[in-house]
Enzyme design. Sequence first.
Site, mmCIF file in Angstrom:
data_model
loop_
_atom_site.group_PDB
_atom_site.id
_atom_site.type_symbol
_atom_site.label_atom_id
_atom_site.label_comp_id
_atom_site.label_asym_id
_atom_site.label_seq_id
_atom_site.Cartn_x
_atom_site.Cartn_y
_atom_site.Cartn_z
ATOM 1 C CB THR A 83 -19.228 -32.765 -44.251
ATOM 2 O OG1 THR A 83 -19.677 -32.657 -45.595
ATOM 3 C CG2 THR A 83 -20.833 -33.244 -43.488
ATOM 4 C CE LYS A 129 -22.554 -33.257 -46.916
ATOM 5 N NZ LYS A 129 -22.525 -33.591 -48.244
ATOM 6 C CE LYS A 162 -17.252 -35.960 -41.677
ATOM 7 N NZ LYS A 162 -16.366 -35.210 -42.505
#
Length: 291
Positions: A93, A168, A243
């Site tokens: 990611t 995402k 994050k």
Amino acid sequence: MANIAFIGLGNMGLPMASNLVKAGHVVTGCDLSPAARDAASEAGIRPVERIAEAVDGAEITITMLPAGAHVVAVWSEIAALALPQSLFVDCSTIDVESARKAHAIAESHGLSSLDAPVSGGTGGAGAGTLTFMVGGADDAFARAEPVLSAMGRKIVHCGSNGAGQAAKICNNMILGISMIGVCEAFALGEKLGLSHQALFDVASTSSGQCWSLTTYCPVPGPVPASPANRDYMPGFAVQLMLKDLKLAQEAASSAGASTPLGAHAAELYSLFEAQGQGGRDFSAIIEMMRG
Ligand code: NAD
């Protein structure tokens, strides 16, 4: 069956690479950590110390690394060494900008490439039930799909370069915001004398229904498998949620999008992490909502 290089054998990468071995692929794995290489060897992965050795002869190279800078550095180092026309797939990611930079590195060496981040966590990685969100060209997607299917249950082609990372972070921004909403509702319900089960029974079959409530309920009881039932052991840790919320904010600011609730969710998770809660499951933020 393919010769696959797998770089980054951490909490996610090791079980993913192990599933490739179980599906019959020949996997060479590389990680900076000797312990990760030992564990890989036990799972039938050929461990190597240097990434250059890993890509030697690989038709497909997969990276599963902490952040964009690691992916760009690794792809820069190995692109020139890879088999001509081989395929690079990044499952980490990372920020959309680094993802596009990585695609450009691959293209400049005549390689195909995909960004293919995952959702489903370590449980999904072990069970081979991850969802892959994929960005890149149609022909690269067609080549990768059978390999990704050995590690995941749902493989979605989201669009061109960077679209997987975009999907995402948008999804995880929804998740971060919705979890805070569900936590606020339970904290308010407690103050109003409402039982957890009563609120769950109503909201889970009413317009408040969402994944954060029905699959990942932040109070113990209504959903026995949720982390709330095991003192918020992750699951999906606060620091990983933070994050992803920060990546969403970076993307929003570079694209000129207005995401006030995403920004506020990032602030709240930052505050919660600063209270020493970064390693707990993200649904533990209900404790902060209670005041
Ligand atoms: P991790 O820290 O457990 O694993 C990363 C691994 O990469 C480490 O073992 C590290 O030694 C290795 N590494 C770093 N730089 C390297 C290099 N130059 N060469 C070789 N190895 C290198 O992290 P993780 O939990 O496996 O997450 C990996 C990625 O997946 C992250 O981008 C994360 O955001 C994403 N992700 C994690 C989860 C989760 O639940 N853990 C869920 C979805 C996505």
